[in-house]
Design a protein around this motif. Structure first.
Motif, short mmCIF file in Angstrom:
data_model
loop_
_atom_site.label_atom_id
_atom_site.label_comp_id
_atom_site.label_asym_id
_atom_site.label_seq_id
_atom_site.Cartn_x
_atom_site.Cartn_y
_atom_site.Cartn_z
N GLU A 254 23.79 5.79 -53.64
CA GLU A 254 22.75 4.77 -53.79
C GLU A 254 23.39 3.38 -53.84
OE1 GLU A 254 19.07 6.71 -56.33
OE2 GLU A 254 20.67 5.69 -57.41
N THR A 282 20.46 6.15 -50.24
CA THR A 282 19.39 5.26 -50.67
C THR A 282 19.91 3.83 -50.73
OG1 THR A 282 18.35 6.99 -51.99
CG2 THR A 282 17.76 4.72 -52.52
N GLU A 284 18.35 0.08 -51.57
CA GLU A 284 17.19 -0.69 -52.02
C GLU A 284 17.59 -2.15 -52.23
OE1 GLU A 284 15.18 0.89 -55.39
OE2 GLU A 284 15.06 2.93 -54.58
N ASN A 309 18.12 12.92 -45.96
CA ASN A 309 17.22 12.03 -46.70
C ASN A 309 17.80 10.63 -46.70
OD1 ASN A 309 15.97 10.58 -48.89
ND2 ASN A 309 15.18 12.52 -49.66
N THR A 311 16.75 6.48 -47.40
CA THR A 311 15.80 5.47 -47.86
C THR A 311 16.43 4.10 -47.72
OG1 THR A 311 14.79 6.98 -49.47
CG2 THR A 311 14.48 4.63 -49.84
N VAL A 313 14.92 0.45 -48.29
CA VAL A 313 13.70 -0.23 -48.75
C VAL A 313 14.00 -1.70 -49.04
CG1 VAL A 313 11.98 -0.31 -50.59
CG2 VAL A 313 12.73 1.88 -49.70
N TYR A 333 13.66 13.27 -44.13
CA TYR A 333 12.89 12.28 -44.91
C TYR A 333 13.45 10.89 -44.60
CZ TYR A 333 11.03 9.71 -48.94
OH TYR A 333 10.40 8.79 -49.74
N LEU A 334 12.58 9.97 -44.20
CA LEU A 334 12.99 8.60 -43.90
C LEU A 334 12.00 7.62 -44.50
CD1 LEU A 334 14.81 6.54 -42.46
CD2 LEU A 334 13.44 6.88 -40.39
N ASP A 335 12.50 6.74 -45.36
CA ASP A 335 11.66 5.72 -46.01
C ASP A 335 12.16 4.35 -45.58
OD1 ASP A 335 10.21 4.02 -47.59
OD2 ASP A 335 10.60 5.06 -49.47
N LEU A 336 11.37 3.65 -44.77
CA LEU A 336 11.71 2.30 -44.31
C LEU A 336 10.65 1.30 -44.79
CD1 LEU A 336 12.79 3.13 -40.63
CD2 LEU A 336 14.28 2.48 -42.51
N SER A 337 10.08 1.54 -45.94
CA SER A 337 9.00 0.68 -46.45
C SER A 337 9.52 -0.69 -46.85
CB SER A 337 8.32 1.35 -47.64
OG SER A 337 9.25 1.62 -48.67
N ASN A 362 7.91 7.07 -44.06
CA ASN A 362 7.20 6.02 -44.81
C ASN A 362 7.48 4.67 -44.14
OD1 ASN A 362 6.08 4.22 -46.61
ND2 ASN A 362 6.95 5.17 -48.43
#
Length: 753
Positions: A254, A282, A284, A309, A311, A313, A333-337, A362
């Motif tokens: 992370e 991750t 962020e 996974n 992320t 963000v 799982y892919l989070d590009l919010s 996302n």
């Protein structure tokens, strides 16, 4: 603060000491945010059943050694943010049940020569350190073998004796704030086999020469590493990536609130063996000052092929290179919010062959605006089941769209769509269209099980026939006022209906119908708790006779109308009272007072321009202008008079003209008559004079009675003026010519005085 309860809250009461009278009944004692400076032996002697003691954010600088000796059942002790200059092992000697200990934010520089914690055999969570904390010695942690959480604030830690943390066999989560890479390397060396999750804060990885010190990480058995508030550069990223890829048990990395100085132009090629265990990444809020110059990351593409996974963000991502997407073959799982992806960049990012295993995506809070293009860009993702594109500004919605055939969950909330069309894929099991402007919902969705319609403008329940398998529906904060038994019973499989925060009209028929839905597991209508049988908001199985409806709850429109009428009548009464008691006059006087406050009470002598300001009615202008002005201004010596017709400044507000003229005159001469009393502006001049002159108890006002006038004709609010009239202290214009000469003599004397 305590009473007969087991929870005693004495926080934020400005206490200087621990209050007396604490008993064995108390289990939780909160003394935080006070001004306690000293903990005495007898303060807690009777609290033998205490489980939680909160003393944080006081001014504690000393604690008697046996202060906690009776707290054998204590499980949590918080002494953080005080003024303790040292820690005594005697404080904790009898705390055999203690599990959580917070000591951060004090003034101690070290933990002493031995371990303060040797008797705390049940300790699971320890937080220590401060700005002044500088030294850790070899025996400081003796007696501690297992910890769930160890938090060390060591931003200024400068001395660490090797082996100091080696006695701790297992730490589930360790957080360390540290600036020295050398000290950090020594700590990691002692913790190689024991830490499961390592969280590093405030460290600067900016010097390539220091990076070999971190190579020790590649020998640790940690499964998760988090970097917070960490500085990275193009020169140090390759070595850091190599170290992480070589860490044998590492599964997750992370980076949170970190900063990267660079654009991805690594100064050395990334040479790393692809990790066989690393699966989760991750990122962020990574700050990259020149993010728009960031390269295509070809150097790390091959290292990401096993990630499942990812992320990223709030990091200003505007494009994922197609070549990188194709390397993410295992990604599920892919989070590009909260990024900057647009319609065209999404099409390029989700290119053919990219993200072949993706199941959850996302894309919320991006810059997408074309729903048809969004669906088409993702249509080739054959395994995609969940898609979140909420909080994008789509606006219009087409009639036909192309989506992945496997899609089951779609979030379109807060996307500004005005209606739902057949663009919505019929394969869905869960659909969220909350916070839009929908007025109806009539889609044919045969597999839909869960539907979110919160914060729209629906006035009726959706039809059940197009959604026969619906199990749960949220239709909160719409405009429903009722629904019929037939509408409700048409949902054959419904188990949960949340219709709270609507405008339901209470009626016995509707209430009885909702209360007796034994087949329904739960119906939420948002009525007050006294409507409810077994839980707040849940209406099920209650007897209608047991329900008591208030007037407001059953007749809201009538009550609101009645309140509006009462408010209108109250306003009328206030207007009538204000008129009767001259409220407007008092308001105008207040404004005049505010105007006057800006100026000195008496104008300087050099600013006096006139002998008198003359206030008169326009109906009396012939006498004033043809007789009085001629007599006074042609006298020897002549008097200079201020007349509104002649001397007021054109364009200036009339109120300011009146105030300035009175202040620039030695006297104010009022020519009183019946016309004067009826004149609005004469009244205003009299108002200001009453405030400015009479209330200052001077003789600057001269009253000339042009014609007989009754004192009662003077408004009652001018009490001093009426008094003057009653005492005959005014000049009366005589009609007989022989007496007029004496009148002029007296007037001139008054003007000169």
């Amino acid at each position: 603060s305590c009473g007969a309860t087991q929870l005693c809250n004495c926080s934020s009461l400005d206490l200087d000491f621990i209050p007396s009278g604490l008993t064995g009944k108390i289990i939780v004692l909160n003394l935080a945010h006070n001004k306690i400076k000293h903990v005495r032996s007898q303060d807690l002697q009777q609290t033998v059943n205490l489980r939680v003691l909160l003393l944080q954010s006081n001014e504690i600088s000393s604690i008697d050694e046996d202060s906690f000796c009776s707290l054998g059942k204590l499980e949590l002790l918080d002494l953080s943010n005080n003024s303790l200059a040292h820690l005594s092992p005697a404080w904790f000697g009898q705390l055999s049940s203690l599990q959580h200990l917070h000591l951060q934010g004090n003034f101690y520089r070290d933990l002493g020569e031995s371990s303060p914690f040797s008797s705390l055999r049940n300790l699971t969570s320890l937080h220590l350190g401060s700005l002044w904390f500088s030294t850790i010695r070899q025996r400081n942690f003796e007696g501690i073998e297992l910890l769930d959480n160890l938090w060390i604030d060591g931003g200024n830690l400068s001395h660490y004796e090797l082996g100091s943390l080696k006695s701790i066999q297992k730490i589930s989560h360790m957080v360390i704030s540290i600036r020295s890479i050398k000290i950090f390397s020594a700590i990691v060396r002692d913790l190689l086999p024991s830490v499961t999750w390592l969280e590093v804060r405030e460290i600067a990885l900016s010097k390539p020469a220091e990076m070999p010190l971190l190579r020790v990480l590649s020998s640790s058995l940690t499964k998760k590493i988090t970097f917070k508030h960490t500085l990275l550069t193009d020169a140090t990223v390759p070595e850091m990536v190599s170290i992480l890829e070589d860490t044998p048990k590492l599964v997750e990395v992370e980076l949170i609130n970190c900063r990267l100085l660079g654009t991805g132009q690594w100064e050395m090629e990334i040479q790393a063996n692809r990790s066989e265990t690393l699966r989760v990444l991750t990122i962020e809020k990574l700050s990259i000052e020149k993010f728009y110059l960031f390269t295509d990351m070809k150097g790390v593409e091959s290292l990401l092929s096993l990630f499942t996974n990812i992320t990223v963000v709030n990091t200003k991502v505007f494009l994922v290179p197609c070549s990188l997407s194709r390397h993410l073959r295992s990604l599920e799982y892919l989070d590009l919010s909260a990024n900057l992806l647009g319609d065209q960049s999404l099409r390029h990012s989700a290119c053919q062959g990219g993200w072949p295993s993706l199941q959850t995506l996302n894309l919320s809070q991006n810059s997408l605006s074309d729903l048809e293009m969004t669906g088409r860009s993702l249509s080739h993702l054959s395994k995609l089941t969940l898609l979140d594109i909420s909080q994008n500004n789509f606006g219009d919605i087409p009639d036909v769209c192309e989506w992945p055939k496997s899609l089951k969950y779609l979030n379109l909330s807060s996307t500004q769509i005005p209606k739902v069309t057949t663009c919505i894929p019929p394969t869905l099991e869960v659909l969220d269209v909350s916070a839009n402007k929908l007025k109806e919902f009539g889609l044919q969705l045969p597999f839909l099980k869960v539907l979110y319609l919160t914060k729209n403008q629906l006035k009726a329940l959706p039809g059940a026939a197009p959604i026969p398998n619906l199990v749960a529906m949220s239709i909160r904060r719409n405009k429903l006022n009722s629904f019929s038994r037939e509408e409700f019973e048409s949902f054959k499989k419904m188990e949960l209906l949340d219709a709270s925060d609507n405008n339901f009209i209470c009626s016995c028929e509707f209430l009885s119908f909702v209360h007796h839905q034994a087949r329904i597991a739960q119906v939420l209508v948002g009525w007050p708790e006294h409507y409810v049988c077994d839980s707040p908001l849940a209406v099920r199985g209650a007897q209608v006779g047991a329900v008591h409806l208030s007037l407001m709850e059953c007749h809201r429109s009538l009550v609101v109308s009645l309140i509006c009428v009462l408010v209108f009548l109250l306003i009328l009464v206030l207007v009538a009272v204000g008129y009767k008691y001259h409220v407007v006059w008092y308001l105008r006087m207040t404004w005049a007072w505010l105007q006057a406050k800006r100026k000195p009470k008496r104008a300087p002598a050099k600013d006096i321009c006139y002998d008198a300001f003359v206030s008169y009615s326009e109906n009396d202008s012939e006498w004033v202008e043809n007789i009085m002005v001629r007599e006074l201004e042609q006298a020897c010596p002549p008097f200079r008079l201020c007349l509104h017709k002649r001397d007021f400044v054109p364009g200036k507000w009339i109120v300011d003209n009146i105030i300035d003229s009175i202040e620039k005159s030695h006297k104010t001469l009022f020519v009183l008559s019946e016309h004067f009393v009826q004149s609005e502006w004469c009244k205003y001049e009299l108002d200001f004079s009453h405030f400015r002159l009479f209330d200052e108890n001077n003789d600057a006002a001269i009253l000339v009675l042009l014609e007989p006038i009754q004192s009662k004709a003077i408004p009652k609010r001018f009490c001093k003026l009426r008094k003057i009239m009653n005492t005959k202290t005014y000049l009366e214009w005589p009609l007989e010519e022989e007496q007029q000469e004496r009148f002029w003599f007296n007037l001139k004397v008054a003007l000169k005085s």
